[in-house]
Enzyme design. Sequence first.
Site, mmCIF file in Angstrom:
data_model
loop_
_atom_site.group_PDB
_atom_site.id
_atom_site.type_symbol
_atom_site.label_atom_id
_atom_site.label_comp_id
_atom_site.label_asym_id
_atom_site.label_seq_id
_atom_site.Cartn_x
_atom_site.Cartn_y
_atom_site.Cartn_z
ATOM 1 N N SER A 16 20.339 5.372 -33.036
ATOM 2 C CA SER A 16 18.520 6.189 -32.672
ATOM 3 C C SER A 16 18.480 6.190 -31.639
ATOM 4 O O SER A 16 18.850 5.359 -31.058
ATOM 5 C CB SER A 16 17.703 5.039 -33.761
ATOM 6 O OG SER A 16 16.301 5.411 -33.339
ATOM 7 N N TYR B 212 14.721 -3.219 -35.417
ATOM 8 C CA TYR B 212 15.068 -2.359 -34.743
ATOM 9 C C TYR B 212 16.002 -1.373 -33.691
ATOM 10 O O TYR B 212 16.884 -1.060 -33.275
ATOM 11 C CB TYR B 212 14.537 -0.846 -35.878
ATOM 12 C CG TYR B 212 14.952 0.039 -36.092
ATOM 13 C CD1 TYR B 212 15.589 0.382 -37.223
ATOM 14 C CD2 TYR B 212 14.608 1.457 -35.498
ATOM 15 C CE1 TYR B 212 15.637 1.894 -37.296
ATOM 16 C CE2 TYR B 212 14.595 2.785 -35.018
ATOM 17 C CZ TYR B 212 15.674 2.880 -36.351
ATOM 18 O OH TYR B 212 15.500 3.782 -36.900
#
Length: 256
Positions: free
Chosen positions: A140, A153
């Site tokens: 990401s 995350y």
Amino acid sequence: MRYRTALVTGASKGIGTYFAAELAEAGTSLVLVARRVELLESLAGELRERFQVEVEVLPADLTDPDDLTAVQERLTDPERPVDLLVNNAGALTTGPFAQLPLDGEIRQLELNVMALVRLTHSALGPMVVRGRGGVVNVSSIAGEAPTPYSATYCAGYAFVTNFSQSVHMEVAEHGVHVTALLPGFTAPGADGPRIQHPGQVVREALGALVAGKPLCIPGGRNKAAAAFARLAPRSVVRSVMEGVASAGAPTEAARP
């Protein structure tokens, strides 16, 4: 390079379904992995009908040790070789770390990081022996900078990005490529400077893999964001990301 058989995790939703469709259209046989068997069966039926390819359904919760072992065994089965692994399964939790349930944060790391590491390891052994193959690890753009309210995350995907590039350098001489894909916010029906269509993201990722590139950051806005995160003073990056988080700006679509 045409891949004969690809295993795609997180295949039932989001970017995973686009990976499956793009590969099926190219004539690649598929092994689809996700938790919800009904969604997998529906996707498998659609892809078989549209593209006349073999599609195997392998339901698995990659945070469950037995399910994860089953997927690892599928990757190492010498009678049914897999020459492309797409590690797309992932989860997103948001909120102040100190107030989030710890079990949920650990589970997120087990899926986003540890399952990915285990599956990459299982896939690479046979690929290196055969002298061909590829791995796409969906990371990401959020992993490029510290971001409050998604600390676990972002940190997990910082690991995935660096891990993937490191392993690529180890196996490239054996004819195997590993590419870290860093998407930003994606949504079907969108294609613009801030929100990208997942189909375009997938095409760029597969193109980068075939070209032997260890890193794929699709879209000019994402490339600029990554460059800023790497080159700007850390105090400036932290200040900017704190403002982004406070404004509630999305970093990417929810993962399957």
